[in-house]
Motif scaffolding. Sequence first.
Motif, PDB file in Angstrom:
ATOM      1  N   UNK A  39     -47.232  26.435 -43.779  1.00  0.00           N
ATOM      2  CA  UNK A  39     -47.180  26.002 -42.384  1.00  0.00           C
ATOM      3  C   UNK A  39     -45.829  26.318 -41.745  1.00  0.00           C
ATOM      4  N   UNK A  57     -50.999  22.964 -32.869  1.00  0.00           N
ATOM      5  CA  UNK A  57     -50.244  21.745 -33.174  1.00  0.00           C
ATOM      6  C   UNK A  57     -50.849  21.005 -34.367  1.00  0.00           C
ATOM      7  N   UNK A  58     -51.824  21.633 -35.044  1.00  0.00           N
ATOM      8  CA  UNK A  58     -52.479  20.986 -36.180  1.00  0.00           C
ATOM      9  C   UNK A  58     -53.554  20.022 -35.726  1.00  0.00           C
ATOM     10  N   UNK A  59     -53.732  19.891 -34.436  1.00  0.00           N
ATOM     11  CA  UNK A  59     -54.724  18.959 -33.905  1.00  0.00           C
ATOM     12  C   UNK A  59     -55.777  19.752 -33.118  1.00  0.00           C
ATOM     13  N   UNK A  60     -55.512  20.038 -31.857  1.00  0.00           N
ATOM     14  CA  UNK A  60     -56.552  20.699 -31.062  1.00  0.00           C
ATOM     15  C   UNK A  60     -56.010  21.665 -30.019  1.00  0.00           C
ATOM     16  N   UNK A  61     -54.712  21.957 -30.082  1.00  0.00           N
ATOM     17  CA  UNK A  61     -54.123  22.801 -29.044  1.00  0.00           C
ATOM     18  C   UNK A  61     -53.320  23.953 -29.643  1.00  0.00           C
ATOM     19  N   UNK A  72     -40.485  13.669 -34.461  1.00  0.00           N
ATOM     20  CA  UNK A  72     -40.024  14.524 -33.369  1.00  0.00           C
ATOM     21  C   UNK A  72     -38.862  13.858 -32.636  1.00  0.00           C
ATOM     22  N   UNK A  83     -56.144  25.801 -25.808  1.00  0.00           N
ATOM     23  CA  UNK A  83     -56.980  24.764 -26.413  1.00  0.00           C
ATOM     24  C   UNK A  83     -57.687  25.345 -27.633  1.00  0.00           C
ATOM     25  N   UNK A  84     -57.632  24.638 -28.733  1.00  0.00           N
ATOM     26  CA  UNK A  84     -58.266  25.115 -29.969  1.00  0.00           C
ATOM     27  C   UNK A  84     -58.941  23.973 -30.711  1.00  0.00           C
ATOM     28  N   UNK A  85     -59.943  23.327 -30.098  1.00  0.00           N
ATOM     29  CA  UNK A  85     -60.655  22.271 -30.823  1.00  0.00           C
ATOM     30  C   UNK A  85     -61.404  22.881 -32.004  1.00  0.00           C
ATOM     31  N   UNK A  86     -61.907  22.023 -32.906  1.00  0.00           N
ATOM     32  CA  UNK A  86     -62.529  22.535 -34.122  1.00  0.00           C
ATOM     33  C   UNK A  86     -63.700  23.464 -33.847  1.00  0.00           C
ATOM     34  N   UNK A  87     -64.510  23.138 -32.845  1.00  0.00           N
ATOM     35  CA  UNK A  87     -65.661  23.999 -32.563  1.00  0.00           C
ATOM     36  C   UNK A  87     -65.192  25.419 -32.266  1.00  0.00           C
ATOM     37  N   UNK A  90     -64.131  27.609 -35.358  1.00  0.00           N
ATOM     38  CA  UNK A  90     -65.174  28.382 -36.039  1.00  0.00           C
ATOM     39  C   UNK A  90     -65.473  29.676 -35.277  1.00  0.00           C
TER      40      UNK A  90
END
Lengths: 271, 296
Positions: A39, A57-61, A72, A83-87, A90
Amino acid sequence: MSDQAATDYTLAELCTVACAEVWRDNGELQASGFGFPPRIGACLAKYTFNPELQITDGEAFFVSETAPLGKRPPGYQVKYSGYAPYARTFDIVYTGKRHAMTGPVQIDRYGQSNLCAIGDPKKPKAALQGMRGFPGNTVNHINSMFVPVHGKRVFVEGEVDVVSGAGYNPARFTDGRKMDYVDLRFIVTNLCVMDFGGPNRQMRVVSLHPGVTFDHVQAETGFPLAGADCTKVTPPPTEAQLKLIRDVIDPSNLRATTFKDNPPGDPRKAQ
Amino acid sequence: MTTPRNKLTTIPKIVAEIRDGMTIGIGGWGGRRKPMAVIRELVRSDVKDLTVVAYGGADIGMLCASGKVKRLIYGFVSHDIVPMDAAFQTARKSGTIECSEVDEGMVLLGLKAAGQRLPFLPTRAGIGTDVEKLNPWIKTVRSPYADGELLLAMPAIHLDVAVIHVNEADTQGNTVILGPDPFFDDLFCRAAKKAFATCERIVDTSAFHDPMKARLNPVERSVITGVAEAPLGAHPTSCGPDYGFDGKHLAEFTKQCAAGEWENYRKTFVAPNTHDAYIAAVGGADKVRALPLPVM
């Protein structure tokens, strides 16, 4: 900042830099590192030689700058860029625009990896998290691996107990099953860096960490490795890289938990 | 103007819809936004022999610990910050429950196929791995086009009941997820005969009039059967931005399960069957509301 090689660095920092290198020539894709050296390495790669990498950010963005790992600074604003949510993750996996570096518990000569279970998969001795995204990742995009304890328990003699991640095993890609997108690049361990550049994609040692010999690596591996003539020493971090790792990316020194007792990068310096 | 029907229900009524042998889907992801108030009520019920579909965390853990599970369909079970769940590990090792272990993306496709009323969706995920060998219920399908590629035909995962937990809902079944990721709650709801949403707050529909907020509506209310208010109902999992996960509690849960002391955990945290009693047992509402949001 200095490009001069550092002399005082830990094994975790050496491995972090080796992990960063896996993303060097990837261009614009998502770099996903699991575990601290991968990481931090992905962030280091983005900060230095491959600014085109997309990281989250390891979460959704997606973020344009990596938030410091751990605690921090007060008032720190995360620099969101997308934006990078889990859906969507994939969807990204299926486009192939991703290079993940993961930490499986077993790896075999084909590069097949296991994160599911040790022993008989129907009634295992140890149950781990499950297949996770390994099956989809490994037949769709680039993958590398990080192994903190290089030994025969990880690099097993036969096939891994459960094949969660696909490898270069033609026997499992018969009858129209497509191996074209299986793309295993590097394995960084506490002893060396390997790739699949030997004859017929044999696993090959490409650099040895300071003080480590090929014979030592081979003795800790359950199958024959190529690269017996390897003389390259894994490059130590530069002063500039160390500063980024220590001051910017991982100021809380979470990487110190990677290896027992956080040993130095060059064991000859251990006193 | 007439208004749509009122879908307000209660947690006991939701659980009364779940019967022996049913297939249930649970929203959220690992340590995040799990409808735990419903899970605890389910543990208190007599229901058994469930097939459980989830991106698993404490939901699967507690249902395994309490012997409710006949079969699991999952990509992983983990609490995120606490990587392993002991109750799941014990069940997995014992061989007493059927574990349909597949790729995370395959769970998504199975739910999507069910929601689209298709028999399956094709995927390359699983090809070349033991997903094929260990899941004989999943067949292959060949591309009818010139490429002729052999793919997995991920069968539709039809759910009898789905349960999700959201931040806000109105009595008509409109829902909003304010946290960073809606995960696959929409797919769970569309794959189910009946879908229920628990929420932190029941609000008036006017709370969703802001278009930027209405965009956070994960799924059309036509697939929502009922909504129930369950403040702090995801605890010990997170429900951002309202509260983060309770790492200490999750660690304690899995530690007790590992030590064979589930019964002790159950008596302390699951047996109290009112909201106030549960919240008191875990340290009070103020403490839960103050749980920091996860920083990964």
